[in-house]
Every structure is written in C-alpha cells, then in structure tokens.
Design a protein around this motif. Structure first.
Motif, mmCIF file in Angstrom:
data_model
loop_
_atom_site.group_PDB
_atom_site.id
_atom_site.type_symbol
_atom_site.label_atom_id
_atom_site.label_comp_id
_atom_site.label_asym_id
_atom_site.label_seq_id
_atom_site.Cartn_x
_atom_site.Cartn_y
_atom_site.Cartn_z
ATOM 1 N N ARG A 159 1.045 -1.182 0.116
ATOM 2 C CA ARG A 159 0.163 -0.043 0.247
ATOM 3 C C ARG A 159 0.903 1.258 -0.123
ATOM 4 N NH1 ARG A 159 -1.264 -0.519 6.159
ATOM 5 N NH2 ARG A 159 0.297 1.027 7.143
ATOM 6 N N ALA A 209 -3.197 13.546 12.916
ATOM 7 C CA ALA A 209 -1.881 13.348 13.713
ATOM 8 C C ALA A 209 -1.045 14.371 13.064
ATOM 9 C CB ALA A 209 -1.275 11.916 13.773
ATOM 10 N N THR A 273 2.991 8.287 15.243
ATOM 11 C CA THR A 273 2.536 7.501 14.141
ATOM 12 C C THR A 273 3.422 7.399 12.881
ATOM 13 O OG1 THR A 273 0.736 6.622 12.629
ATOM 14 C CG2 THR A 273 0.994 8.954 13.042
ATOM 15 N N ASP A 277 4.513 3.596 13.145
ATOM 16 C CA ASP A 277 3.601 2.805 12.202
ATOM 17 C C ASP A 277 4.113 2.892 10.855
ATOM 18 O OD1 ASP A 277 1.685 2.115 14.575
ATOM 19 O OD2 ASP A 277 1.308 4.266 14.416
ATOM 20 N N ASP B 58 -7.901 -8.649 6.147
ATOM 21 C CA ASP B 58 -6.741 -8.345 7.228
ATOM 22 C C ASP B 58 -6.215 -7.212 6.893
ATOM 23 O OD1 ASP B 58 -7.400 -10.240 9.034
ATOM 24 O OD2 ASP B 58 -5.578 -11.649 8.482
ATOM 25 N N GLU B 59 -5.660 -6.961 5.552
ATOM 26 C CA GLU B 59 -4.985 -5.832 5.146
ATOM 27 C C GLU B 59 -5.915 -4.479 5.211
ATOM 28 O OE1 GLU B 59 -1.952 -8.011 2.046
ATOM 29 O OE2 GLU B 59 -3.843 -7.449 1.324
ATOM 30 N N ASP B 62 -5.812 -3.311 8.694
ATOM 31 C CA ASP B 62 -4.546 -3.164 9.078
ATOM 32 C C ASP B 62 -4.672 -1.594 8.776
ATOM 33 O OD1 ASP B 62 -1.925 -3.139 10.108
ATOM 34 O OD2 ASP B 62 -1.226 -3.224 8.074
ATOM 35 N N ASN B 63 -4.919 -1.304 7.415
ATOM 36 C CA ASN B 63 -5.093 0.084 6.887
ATOM 37 C C ASN B 63 -6.181 0.920 7.837
ATOM 38 O OD1 ASN B 63 -3.319 0.501 4.863
ATOM 39 N ND2 ASN B 63 -4.861 -0.101 3.321
ATOM 40 N N ASN B 66 -4.290 2.071 10.998
ATOM 41 C CA ASN B 66 -3.491 2.925 10.675
ATOM 42 C C ASN B 66 -4.042 4.418 10.308
ATOM 43 O OD1 ASN B 66 -1.289 4.397 8.230
ATOM 44 N ND2 ASN B 66 -0.539 3.334 9.841
ATOM 45 N N LYS B 69 -4.936 5.719 13.762
ATOM 46 C CA LYS B 69 -3.605 6.414 14.200
ATOM 47 C C LYS B 69 -3.046 7.830 13.737
ATOM 48 C CE LYS B 69 -1.564 1.733 15.673
ATOM 49 N NZ LYS B 69 -0.827 0.787 15.145
ATOM 50 N N ARG B 70 -3.498 7.723 12.573
ATOM 51 C CA ARG B 70 -3.178 8.961 11.751
ATOM 52 C C ARG B 70 -4.199 10.284 11.969
ATOM 53 N NH1 ARG B 70 0.285 8.978 6.463
ATOM 54 N NH2 ARG B 70 1.382 6.975 6.785
#
Lengths: 418, 200
Positions: A159, A209, A273, A277, B58-59, B62-63, B66, B69-70
């Motif tokens: 990605r 963030a 992050t 991350d 799953d991916e 995960d994204n 993420n 978190k952003r």
C-alpha cells in the motif's frame, strides 16, 4: 468561547462551493499519471475546493513542468517525473517531486517562528530573517528521496503512493544554516539522543496526527544537515516547505520536515505514528505479503541506487551510430564507487564512466558508450556499487510498506535501421 | 511536550470535510456502505488510495487501524464492520460483486442516529456534522439533545448556534474545537439550528 479562526471570506467560500461541482474530476482518472494532456481533458470547469490557510493543488502544479510531472494522488498531493526527465546535473525546482502527508500550508514568512525546545540549556526562537543572520549560510547539492520511491516495483505491491521504480526523488541545491550550529547555540544537554522536527502542515480534520519525525543526534549534527530556506537559489516553493524546512541529505524524505516550526531535542526516538507505524521496515527480511513484524526499525539512509536518464524507454535508436547511455547514481551514506552497465540482461557487466565527484550527498553522473550491432529490442541495466562494497540487487527485499526499492534500473530501446 | 494535539488544533482549518467527501464520491463503486466509506475515508484523502488497491480483509483492517492512528476519529463497531465489508467486497482479492444500491445508507447512520437520506439528516450528513455529533449521546462533540438543552430559553440561541456552525469555536463543551463550516448554505445552517432547538 472564542474561535481563533476568522470566518471564510465570501470569495473563498464561493470558490469552495463552486469547486464542489467539479466532482473531483482529477480523481476520476484513477491510477493513471496525470500529464498536461490528461489534465486538459479532465480539467474541472470550476476551481477545486481549498481549505482556508492552505494552497490549492492547482497553484502547486502551476509551478511544475506538467509536460513531464505525474500526479499520483491529489489528497495528499504526491507526484514526480520519470527517469528520462531527470537528465540534469541539478534537479530543477519544477521537476522536484512532491510528497505531502497532509495539506500544503500557506505560511506568512514574516510571522513564522522556529522554536528550539527540549533537552537544551536555553530554548530559542527565531524569525526567518533572524535565523539567516545568526549563523553561517551554507549551500549544498543533496539527494532527497521518499522512503517509498520505487514501491510499484515490489511484488505484491504494498500500500502507499504508487511511485515508479525511479519516482519520488531529486537532487536540488539547498541553502540554509547548519542544524548543528543552531543546536550548539541552544546548548544540547547530556542525555540528548534525538532531534525531532515538526511541520505546520494541517490536515483536513482537526484530529489529524501532527507530522513529527526525529533523527539521531549524530545525523542532526552532521555538517550537511540543514535548516533550509532556499532550493536552487530561490526561496522554497510553498509545497517544498516554505519558509523553512529540514534537509537531512541521503536519508528518507520523511526526515526532512517541511514547514518546520519546532525542533525538539529528546532523550530518544520520538513516539508517534510517523515513527512507529509508518516509515518502518522489518529488521530481518520477511516473505512477500507478510505483516510487519514487531522488531521493525525506523528507515534512515538510502542504500546504493542508480537510474538511467537517457535514453528514454522504448526510444527508437538508429543502428550503427554511437549511443551514450547516461544516468545518476547515489547512496544515502558513503560514496558511489562505480557503476556498471549490462546490455545482455545481467550476463556480463561493463564499467560506465563516472562524472566528477560533487557535494557529499549529491548524485553522481555516469555515462556509457554503446554501438548497436543488431536490430531490435535492446536493454540497458545499470548497477551501482558503493565504497563499502554494496551493490544494487536485481530485486530489493520485499517489505510490508514498500520502502527502499533499489533494484537495478532497466531501460529498453528499439534499434532501427539508420 | 509533544503529547497533546494542541499544535495541530490551533492551526488546523478543518472545515471542509464533507465537501471533499462529496467531491470525491464518484470514483468508488456503488454498493452497500459506499456512502459511509466515502464520508469516513474521502474526508481526508482522495479515494484513489482505495480504488487502486486490492486487499484482504486483514489488510484493510490494518489500513483502517493505521488511519485511526493518523487521526481518524474511531468509527463505531457497526460502522467499522460496514466499512470493512464494503472494502473487502469491492476492493478485495476476489472479483467484486456487481455495483448495487447503497442499501446500508440508513444503517450507516450508525452512531449518529441520523438517517443521512431523510430530511435534515441529508444536510447534517452533507455538512459533515454527523462525523462528530449524534442525536442523544456525545461522540467527538456533544449530542444534539445536549446542545438543545443548553440553549433552552436563550433568546440569542439561533444567532449563537448559526455563528458556531459557520465559524467554528471551542471552549463551550471542552477543548476540542469545532471546525468552521464552509459547505453549508445560510439556509441549511438555519434549518439545522431550527431542528436542534426544536428538540427541546
């Protein structure tokens, strides 16, 4: 109960509302690179919506050479030029790649302050002009390359921004003051290990963030690590960090914080992050498609890499006439020792001529003369070696976020009757 | 010193979220949940980041994490399931199902309790209001019922709330600021204020 945000001027609001009607025409193009022709075809009839305090993509791209500049995404704005458009000693500003994490801020240089805080004897704050006067001004040509440059060359494709194998990098000339001079003025306390830069780029939502990245003190104190205000002898374009940015040469681009307003001296890596991350690779290579293992590490210096800038892919080349293959080679730390070319898909390799050694972190030109002896499709592979004996692999180790692609660059041409 | 959002909050012009979502809606394939995905994802980034991908559940998960978190405010569990179902079906490793109507648009109102297809819900959804406000419980911001209660009997309520929606603000309900809104017309702002105050 007060707002520190002024109401939108009517004109700005009208522009925004009109922009909504444009329906994100650019986005409709999907993954296709946006050339000038494509932009003309898809040009929104009305202006794009612009968040107050930020610069419209259209204004950013007006400063780019859209005959060669390819946009990969609008929000965040990312784009770069292909390898054959890099046939310059110094990357022109209108061909320098763009990789934003958030939006492009419109900062008033007269009001901008740079603060130095954290583990220092004395916290400091500078206006842009104060900073220029307070320390020696230095210039250096230096590589800047997104960690994800080349991501599309990995299989499976991770990605993230779909950079081509040679997308997402450039080597302009930077002017600024040494970060170490500024740190020395503040007095770095014992126990300091990292220096974090924070930029003033806003997100679309208030909860976005902040973009903060730290680098080890040793790199912060390296003499080529700059707080820069100029690129190619002109003030930084807004999208490239106006009025101040870090330049951490040779390292992944995310270390070179744009729109820099705060430097914080820390006792270890910043936790956030953009450290924990993103911009991480497995300590040990994982199988393609695997998840990020717990023992991942933060990306730092780029490994040895090169690209062929001439000829362009699929160019027609007349037989029996000498063709000079040209390109660039660079490495994040150390120096380029040699570059080799193969015209038989890697069976045999011949040395290219290296151009003059320039600034420590600048790319180095190479050239290789070739006499086409037969008609048809002919390929050139370029492989660079650094002074530690590291060479470019054919295929770089796969990693979940697609960083550090440095596989040999391959360009094919068609040899035709003269 | 880095621990709070205050750096960002003080400088962020966060107004135009819904506008971007609208502007970027077209590229996603229509299907159950497309409206919610467009609103939640297309607010911050263009949806080409989705349309160019083919990821497993799953991916995508995960994204999704993420993005939290952003800075994406975490969607409810129902919303999360709808988003991941949509992404995995239409942008997954298997051939996607045919385009379909967004039958989950109403369900996707989810945490906000607002049906984005009906009445004032259309305005609240288009204006990005429901990203932070629900009818009867606090999300990122106070519930519409709580706002109504606070301004009960206040003769200046209409003017205050209209200005708040238009220009944003902070401090009444806590430090989290409300971004200014440039998407909604004056008429739409008025409709929202009338609807909120009518909840008393």
């Amino acid at each position: 109960m007060s707002s520190d945000r002024p109401p939108l001027p009517d004109a700005a609001r009208r522009r925004f509302l009109e922009g909504l009607g444009a329906g994100g025409a650019l986005a409709l193009l999907g993954n296709a690179p946006l050339t000038r022709e494509a932009l003309a075809q898809a040009a929104p009839a009305k202006p794009e919506p612009v968040v107050p305090g930020t610069i419209a993509n259209a204004a950013v791209l007006a400063e780019k050479d859209m005959t060669v500049f390819q946009v990969h995404s609008e929000r965040p704005l990312t784009g770069s030029v292909p390898a054959e458009a890099h046939d310059f000693d110094v990357t022109p500003s209108n061909r320098m790649f763009v990789r934003n994490n958030l939006l492009t801020p419109d900062i008033d240089a007269g009001q901008h302050r740079l603060r130095v805080v954290g583990l220092v004897d004395k916290e400091l704050s500078f206006g842009v002009e104060e900073l220029k006067r307070a320390f020696p001004n230095v210039s250096t040509q230096a590589m800047m390359e997104c960690a994800g440059a080349g991501r599309t060359a990995f299989t499976p494709t991770p990605r993230g921004t779909p950079w081509s194998p040679t997308g997402g990098m450039g080597c302009p000339k930077w002017t600024g003051v040494r970060l170490r001079d500024v740190l020395a003025a503040a007095g770095v306390k014992s126990g300091a290990r990292h220096v974090a830069g924070q930029g003033g780029d806003p997100g679309t939502v208030a909860t976005a963030a902040p973009v903060i990245r730290s680098i080890p003190l040793s790199k912060a104190e390296e003499e080529h690590t700059l707080i820069a205000w100029a690129m190619n002898d002109a003030p930084l374009p807004k999208v490239h960090g106006f009025p101040l940015r870090l330049v951490v040469p040779g390292w992944v681009g995310s270390a070179s914080t744009k729109w820099l307003h705060t430097l914080s001296v820390l006792d270890g890596p910043f936790k956030g992050t953009y450290m924990d991350d993103s911009y991480r690779i497995p300590k040990w290579p994982v199988a393609p498609g695997d998840k990020m293992p717990p023992d991942a590490i933060v990306t730092e210096a780029w490994p040895i890499k090169s690209m062929i800038t001439h000829p362009a892919p699929n160019q027609k080349v007349p037989a029996g006439r000498r063709l000079t293959v040209r390109g660039k080679a660079w490495v994040g730390e150390g120096s380029v020792a040699r570059v080799e070319i193969s015209t038989d898909e890697g069976v045999s390799w011949q040395r290219a001529r290296l151009g003059p050694r320039g600034d420590k972190y600048a790319w180095r030109s190479f050239a290789f003369d070739f006499e086409p002896e037969r008609f048809g499709y002919t390929t050139f592979l370029a492989r660079a070696w650094d002074d530690q004996g590291n060479a470019q692999p054919m295929v770089s180790p796969w990693n979940p976020l697609g960083y550090f692609w440095n596989g040999v660059h391959r360009v094919g041409v068609l040899v035709v009757p003269a | 010193m880095w621990g709070s959002w205050s750096f960002r909050l003080s400088t962020c012009a966060a107004a135009l979220t819904a506008g971007f979502a609208l502007a970027q809606g077209a590229p996603l394939v229509s299907g159950p949940g497309v409206g919610l995905v467009t609103a939640k994802c297309g607010t911050c980034h263009d949806v080409t980041h989705i349309t160019r991908s083919k990821l497993t559940r799953d991916e995508w998960t995960d994204n999704f994490e993420n993005m939290v978190k952003r800075g994406m405010p975490r969607p409810s569990e129902d919303e999360t399931r709808i988003i991941l179902d949509y992404l995995t079906a239409y942008y997954g490793p298997r051939p996607p199902p045919p385009a379909a109507p967004d039958t989950l648009a109403a369900a996707a109102a989810g945490a906000s309790g607002i049906d984005p297809t009906q009445g004032v819900g259309r305005i609240l959804s288009a204006g990005g209001c429901t990203a932070c406000h629900a009818v009867d419980k606090p999300l990122v911001g106070p519930s519409f019922d709580a706002v109504a209660a606070r301004y009960r009997g206040d003769a200046a309520a209409t003017a205050k709330l209209s200005a708040k929606i238009r220009h944003g603000g902070a401090g009444v309900w806590g430090p989290t600021p409300m971004p200014p809104n440039a998407v909604l017309s004056d008429r739409e702002v008025q409709q929202i204020v009338e609807w909120v105050l009518a909840r008393n």
